[in-house]
Design a protein around this motif. Structure first.
Motif, PDB file in Angstrom:
ATOM      1  N   GLU A 109       0.835  -1.197   0.000  1.00  0.00           N
ATOM      2  CA  GLU A 109       0.000   0.000   0.000  1.00  0.00           C
ATOM      3  C   GLU A 109       0.872   1.249   0.000  1.00  0.00           C
ATOM      4  OE1 GLU A 109      -3.319   2.105   2.888  1.00  0.00           O
ATOM      5  OE2 GLU A 109      -3.060  -0.077   2.967  1.00  0.00           O
ATOM      6  N   GLN A 112       3.942   2.889  -5.869  1.00  0.00           N
ATOM      7  CA  GLN A 112       3.633   2.840  -7.294  1.00  0.00           C
ATOM      8  C   GLN A 112       4.928   2.680  -8.071  1.00  0.00           C
ATOM      9  OE1 GLN A 112       1.409   6.339  -8.317  1.00  0.00           O
ATOM     10  NE2 GLN A 112      -0.365   5.715  -7.134  1.00  0.00           N
ATOM     11  N   GLU A 126      -0.418   0.143  -6.177  1.00  0.00           N
ATOM     12  CA  GLU A 126      -0.395  -0.716  -4.995  1.00  0.00           C
ATOM     13  C   GLU A 126      -1.340  -1.901  -5.174  1.00  0.00           C
ATOM     14  OE1 GLU A 126      -3.556   1.412  -2.080  1.00  0.00           O
ATOM     15  OE2 GLU A 126      -1.660   2.463  -2.335  1.00  0.00           O
TER      16      GLU A 126
END
Length: 133
Positions: A109, A112, A126
């Motif tokens: 999370e 990118q 993510e």
């Protein structure tokens, strides 16, 4: 090999390390003869280069704020690996069919990046994603 634009050659040059595994060593020795393991820190370099060159996992920007995944599987038909990142684990799994690839990529999370295969780039976000070329 990476800087010279030939990361695919890495797997072709693992002969001494393969011999050490064949001798039953659990860490890589300083040299093949005499066969012994001094557990030098550099002996983990095959692991690092497998993840960074073969799996192609590396920083996309400074501080690893983004990830760049550029696999170089050589003659391997399947590859998988995982790299720890401050935000969590980066996981990759590839199936290679000639010049085609099916890639499953999981980013933690907040992370990118991009996936690059044969010069073609695809954005990564993510979570789990599948990319095919």
């Amino acid at each position: 090999m990476k800087e010279a634009g030939m990361p695919q050659l890495y797997l072709e040059n693992l002969g001494p390390w393969r011999q050490m595994l064949g001798f039953g060593l659990s860490t890589f020795a300083e040299k093949l003869d005499p066969v012994r393991s001094d557990c030098h820190a550099w002996s983990s370099s095959p692991n690092y280069f497998f993840l960074s060159l073969v799996c192609g996992i590396g920083p996309g920007t400074s501080g690893y704020k983004t990830v760049s995944i550029r696999p170089n599987p050589g003659d391997l038909k399947e590859v998988k690996g995982a790299v720890p990142h401050p935000l969590g684990m980066i996981r990759v799994k590839y199936k290679i069919y000639g010049v085609s690839i099916e890639a499953e990529i999981e980013l933690p999370e907040g992370l990118q990046g991009e996936f690059v295969w044969l010069g073609v780039k695809r954005p990564l976000t993510e979570g789990m994603q599948t990319i095919s070329f």
